[in-house]
Write a protein that holds these residues in place. Structure first.
Motif, PDB file in Angstrom:
ATOM      1  N   GLN A 181      15.371  57.427  -9.869  1.00  0.00           N
ATOM      2  CA  GLN A 181      16.407  58.088  -9.077  1.00  0.00           C
ATOM      3  C   GLN A 181      15.784  59.217  -8.264  1.00  0.00           C
ATOM      4  O   GLN A 181      14.703  59.721  -8.608  1.00  0.00           O
ATOM      5  N   PHE A 232      14.530  55.214  -5.365  1.00  0.00           N
ATOM      6  CA  PHE A 232      15.631  55.614  -4.476  1.00  0.00           C
ATOM      7  C   PHE A 232      15.402  56.991  -3.860  1.00  0.00           C
ATOM      8  O   PHE A 232      14.875  57.897  -4.504  1.00  0.00           O
ATOM      9  N   ASP A 292      19.211  59.609   0.462  1.00  0.00           N
ATOM     10  CA  ASP A 292      20.134  58.958   1.399  1.00  0.00           C
ATOM     11  C   ASP A 292      20.477  57.525   0.988  1.00  0.00           C
ATOM     12  O   ASP A 292      21.126  56.803   1.755  1.00  0.00           O
ATOM     13  N   GLY A 293      20.073  57.126  -0.186  1.00  0.00           N
ATOM     14  CA  GLY A 293      20.448  55.792  -0.674  1.00  0.00           C
ATOM     15  C   GLY A 293      19.424  54.720  -0.347  1.00  0.00           C
ATOM     16  O   GLY A 293      19.535  53.602  -0.848  1.00  0.00           O
ATOM     17  N   ARG A 321      16.037  52.552  -0.491  1.00  0.00           N
ATOM     18  CA  ARG A 321      15.343  52.086  -1.682  1.00  0.00           C
ATOM     19  C   ARG A 321      14.023  51.458  -1.299  1.00  0.00           C
ATOM     20  O   ARG A 321      13.923  50.743  -0.313  1.00  0.00           O
ATOM     21  N   GLY A 370      28.130  50.669   2.344  1.00  0.00           N
ATOM     22  CA  GLY A 370      27.998  51.690   1.316  1.00  0.00           C
ATOM     23  C   GLY A 370      29.315  52.367   1.017  1.00  0.00           C
ATOM     24  O   GLY A 370      30.339  51.700   0.870  1.00  0.00           O
ATOM     25  N   GLU A 371      29.319  53.711   0.980  1.00  0.00           N
ATOM     26  CA  GLU A 371      30.565  54.386   0.595  1.00  0.00           C
ATOM     27  C   GLU A 371      31.666  54.257   1.641  1.00  0.00           C
ATOM     28  O   GLU A 371      32.826  54.540   1.353  1.00  0.00           O
ATOM     29  N   GLN A 426      22.596  52.621  -7.771  1.00  0.00           N
ATOM     30  CA  GLN A 426      23.054  51.824  -6.626  1.00  0.00           C
ATOM     31  C   GLN A 426      22.385  50.470  -6.524  1.00  0.00           C
ATOM     32  O   GLN A 426      22.758  49.666  -5.676  1.00  0.00           O
TER      33      GLN A 426
END
Ligand SMILES: Nc1ncnc2c1ncn2[C@@H]1O[C@H](COP(=O)(O)OP(=O)(O)O)[C@@H](O)[C@H]1O
Ligand SMILES: [Mg+2]
Length: 298
Positions: free
Chosen positions: A19, A88, A91-92, A94, A210-211, A236
């Protein structure tokens, strides 16, 4: 044994997740296809998996897979099981780093000649593939195909090839995420990106954001599907794959476009709250149905 309705194709991965804050989750069951099929499995489905595994896949993982999936399409190869660091950023984004002496067979995933004979006429196929892979698989199977294009091939230089596939192969559903679609079509809005894919020959699109949820469309209808609010995004990894598996199941079950989108968003929400692939035993059907009911119809 009856053949499953939904079949997914790929490889088993064991993920070591890092993470952005440095927290790690080691040795979690992963692989895009496993994520996708567990997303379908939470809706009382028993999908079939056609996937490459190492010879030393732990028994506990095999048993878990067998509990929720039809595993007659698992192909064990003469290589140790691949692991992958999943790193990760805040900002998400990967980065994936493979940990195996020979990652190639796992990255290529199962091939059409690995398909159990009984699976040829299954109703729906989840295919996380590049251009060559999607062509080969489309020609090998009859059912509804959802194509999740490999992230690595999503660039403007590949637009012509993607168009060729969408125009010439029967790709029933294509599902990229926003960053991937923008890498191909430019910095367009979500609606414009979906239009660009229709121009290039798509029949149904599920654009994942995403969100911000997702945008699902066919040539006649378009729906914004909001993200399901989650208590805490624990991991995620695989949310998009999970979304695709559940969306494909909904379409296979002849749900409406919006209903299939809701099934997908609900499945993704459980993925975000767990580390690794969804464990369907940890999904309470009442909570699942409540999340579905409470999604606003936009
Ligand atoms: N941070 C988030 N908060 C809430 N929902 C999310 C979040 N990330 C993903 N989702 C849900 O999961 C779905 C798929 O995830 P997405 O991030 O769009 O795909 P990918 O991870 O492949 O890029 C989204 O449409 C949304 O419903
Ligand atoms: Mg994401």
């Amino acid at each position: 044994m009856t053949a499953p309705g939904v079949v997914g194709v790929g490889a088993i991965f064991i993920d070591d997740i890092v993470q952005p804050d440095g927290q790690t989750f080691m040795e979690r069951l992963g692989g895009g296809v496993v994520h996708a099929l567990m997303g379908a499995a939470i809706w009382n489905e028993r999908p079939g998996i056609v996937a490459i595994t190492g010879y030393d896949l732990p028994d506990s993982i095999r048993t878990h897979l067998e509990k929720h999936l039809d595993t007659r399409g698992l192909c064990s190869i003469d290589q140790p099981q691949i692991r992958a660091w999943q790193i990760f950023e805040h900002d998400g984004t990967r980065r994936e780093l493979y940990r195996a002496p020979n990652s190639a067979p796992f990255i290529a995933g199962a091939q059409p000649n690995d398909l159990p004979v009984d699976y040829r006429n299954c109703r729906a196929f989840y295919l996380l593939q590049g251009v060559d892979g999607i062509r080969a698989w489309r020609q090998a199977v009859d059912g509804i195909v959802l194509w999740e294009p490999l992230q690595q091939m999503m660039s403007s230089g590949h637009r012509a090839m993607i168009r060729e596939v969408l125009k010439n192969e029967q790709i029933d559903i294509i599902s990229p995420n926003l960053a991937e679609a923008q890498a191909v079509y430019g910095q367009l809005s979500a609606v414009e990106l979906v239009e660009a894919m229709f121009t290039d020959g798509a029949r149904m699109v599920a654009l994942r954001m995403g969100e911000q949820g997702s945008l699902v469309a066919n040539r006649n209808e378009r729906y914004r599907i909001p993200a399901v609010p989650v208590h805490q995004v624990l991991d995620q990894t695989g949310a998009g794959n999970t979304y695709c598996g559940a969306f494909l199941l909904g379409i296979m079950q002849e749900k409406t476009l919006q209903e299939a989108g809701f099934m997908a968003a609900v499945a993704a929400s459980f993925c975000l709250e767990q580390v690794g692939t969804i464990n369907p035993e940890q999904v309470d059907p009442n909570e699942r149905d409540k999340r579905y009911r409470e999604l606003p119809r936009l």
